[in-house]
Design an enzyme around this catalytic site. Structure first.
Site, PDB file in Angstrom:
ATOM      1  N   HIS A   8      -7.708  -0.169   3.910  1.00  0.00           N
ATOM      2  CA  HIS A   8      -6.315   0.528   3.492  1.00  0.00           C
ATOM      3  C   HIS A   8      -5.862   0.089   2.319  1.00  0.00           C
ATOM      4  O   HIS A   8      -5.042   0.681   1.831  1.00  0.00           O
ATOM      5  CB  HIS A   8      -5.395  -0.518   4.682  1.00  0.00           C
ATOM      6  CG  HIS A   8      -5.388   0.296   6.270  1.00  0.00           C
ATOM      7  ND1 HIS A   8      -6.423   0.186   7.088  1.00  0.00           N
ATOM      8  CD2 HIS A   8      -4.578   1.330   6.388  1.00  0.00           C
ATOM      9  CE1 HIS A   8      -5.895   0.901   8.169  1.00  0.00           C
ATOM     10  NE2 HIS A   8      -4.839   1.566   7.894  1.00  0.00           N
ATOM     11  N   GLY A   9      -6.545  -0.980   1.656  1.00  0.00           N
ATOM     12  CA  GLY A   9      -6.173  -1.355   0.370  1.00  0.00           C
ATOM     13  C   GLY A   9      -6.775  -2.466  -0.334  1.00  0.00           C
ATOM     14  O   GLY A   9      -7.487  -3.563   0.645  1.00  0.00           O
TER      15      GLY A   9
END
Length: 488
Positions: free
Chosen positions: A326-327
């Site tokens: 996700h990041g």
């Protein structure tokens, strides 16, 4: 190009008309139109990143052909590794280089080794995490002999770059989506009308729910140090619906747009906030990613086979990698790790498959007291993890939760929010969320909230008109907000 932009409102009808009334006579030309439209759609942000999309597509097309016809086990493994190195190499360079560099520097400095960070001034290409995973599924499935390669390079490029789901999913499997580009599509009025309804529902969730909740969420999270616990709980609550409305709204628009072109995409959300435990939540939230990690990470690690410690390790690794996907931030890793911890009791007590094939309160208008408690508990657990997802640092998330769960949790939020001028915005968001929850509860067994084709015409028209009026008059017009998952 954003789904909620004026440009897309012009782009989609033009593509639709060309697709069905100009190029329908030739499947190859129709697929070429999809490729050109998709590259225009993607290049609208930054044309320079089209080269990455092209490189990833061409590499996996060529490797897939070689894999399919290769019988040498060692060579087949090398080809698979080459595909993964190309895709993950591009992804890691653009998305994680600075993160890994900063983390390594901090670790070395922490143990007394002086290092200066090496960082690059690079922009994260939109949707790179999505299309790299999609192309990887193609070569992995060919390696596993679960599908054959294609010789149609145009169809393959259309599969990789298909603009409705290119930048934020659903992450389709090659064996499900690619065959749809190899066979002629038929114009079906029922699909077109359902696609339009699903686009409308997605716009409602994005423009009316997510964008308005974002105003309140931003103020609360930016000023959490001066607010009481109830206000912070309200901020976490609104963020839960902001990210749900934003991401599931995107998925609805993507799936609906694909239906306009005769393509079926997988369902990506299935009313996840009505889940009765964490296992059910992850079967209903971002389904395409959850099943991708299940099939390509969790099961190859050993899945639920072996002794309990091994199973716990497999699930923690899978969820933690999902968080990292996700990041490039420790907050996302913490978010994934905590969700893995949530899942472990289900494995310990053999409850993983509970509620797998059932709908809450099936056959009843209202849930039981037990089901309400189960939903509330699951929702509160997700709120805790959403704080990590939203905060910039783990320190911020810990302080936020500490303040939220303090004695001030039982004070009225108006006492600390009165100076921010968002009273009416909060009330409006609560009403809008109430409308969303009511419609989705009544439609909880269906693919989207506006699948009401079997009801009377006056009722359908009333609901359609009501949703459109809400979009037109109650959308957040202060700024044109991007979709949250574009950053992933």
């Amino acid at each position: 190009m954003l789904f909620n932009s004026f440009e897309f409102a012009l782009f989609l009808p033009i593509v639709f008309l060309l697709y069905w009334f100009v190029t329908q006579s030739s499947l190859k030309i129709q697929n070429m139109l999809i490729v050109l439209a998709s590259y225009l759609f993607y290049g609208w942000w930054d044309w320079r990143f089209l080269g990455l999309l092209f490189t990833s597509s061409l590499a996996d097309f060529l490797i897939g052909k070689k894999l399919d016809h290769c019988q040498d086990i060692i060579l087949r493994k090398r080809l698979l590794i080459l595909s993964m190195l190309i895709n993950l190499g591009i992804l890691c360079f653009f998305k994680y280089f600075n993160f890994f560099s900063d983390s390594l520097t901090a670790l070395c400095n922490g143990v007394g080794i002086s290092l200066s960070p090496v960082t690059l001034n690079i922009i994260l290409p939109v949707g790179i995490s999505f299309y790299t995973f999609q192309t990887m599924s193609y070569t992995i499935d060919i390696y596993r002999r679960q599908m054959s390669s294609t010789n149609d390079i145009i169809a393959f490029f259309a599969f990789v770059s298909f603009f409705p789901q290119l930048v934020a999913g659903p992450i389709e499997r090659a064996r499900r989506l690619l065959p749809q580009f190899l066979t002629p599509r038929i114009f079906e009025y029922s699909k077109i009308s359902d696609g339009l309804r699903q686009i409308c529902w997605g716009l409602f969730k994005k423009l009316v729910i997510a964008d308005n909740c974002a105003v309140v969420v931003d103020i609360i999270f930016e000023n959490y140090g001066s607010l009481n616990g109830s206000s912070l709980l309200l901020g976490a609550f609104f963020f839960a619906f902001q990210i749900y409305g934003d991401f599931s709204g995107y998925s609805d628009i993507a799936i609906g747009t694909a239906k306009l072109l005769g393509i079926e995409l997988m369902q990506n959300f299935a009313t996840p906030y009505f889940s009765r435990n964490i296992g059910e939540f992850w079967r209903r939230w971002h389904i395409s990613l959850s099943t991708w990690f299940r099939d390509y990470v969790y099961i190859p690690l050993g899945g639920s086979r072996g002794h309990k410690p091994q199973q716990f390790f497999n699930i923690i690794v899978t969820f933690t990698l999902s968080g990292l996907w996700h990041g490039a931030n420790w907050t996302f890793i913490a978010w994934g790790f905590i969700n893995g911890l949530y899942y472990m009791p289900l494995m310990l007590f053999e409850q993983r498959q509970k509620f797998k094939n059932s709908i809450i309160a099936e056959g009843h208008l209202l849930p039981s007291v037990r089901e309400i408690f189960q939903m509330a508990t699951t929702f509160f657990l997700t709120l805790i993890t959403w704080v990590f997802f939203r905060c910039e640092t783990i320190t911020d998330a810990v302080y936020y939760l500490n303040a939220m769960l303090s004695a001030t949790l039982f004070r009225h939020p108006a006492a600390s929010l009165s100076g921010y001028g968002i009273k009416f915005k909060i009330l409006y968001c609560l009403v809008a969320i109430g409308i969303l929850v009511t419609i989705e509860w009544l439609q909880r067994g269906r693919a989207h909230g506006l699948m009401i084709e079997r009801t009377s015409l006056p009722l359908r028209l009333s609901l359609y008109t009501g949703v459109i009026m809400l979009i037109l008059f109650f959308r957040n017009t202060g700024q044109n907000l991007d979709f949250i998952y574009f950053q992933f």
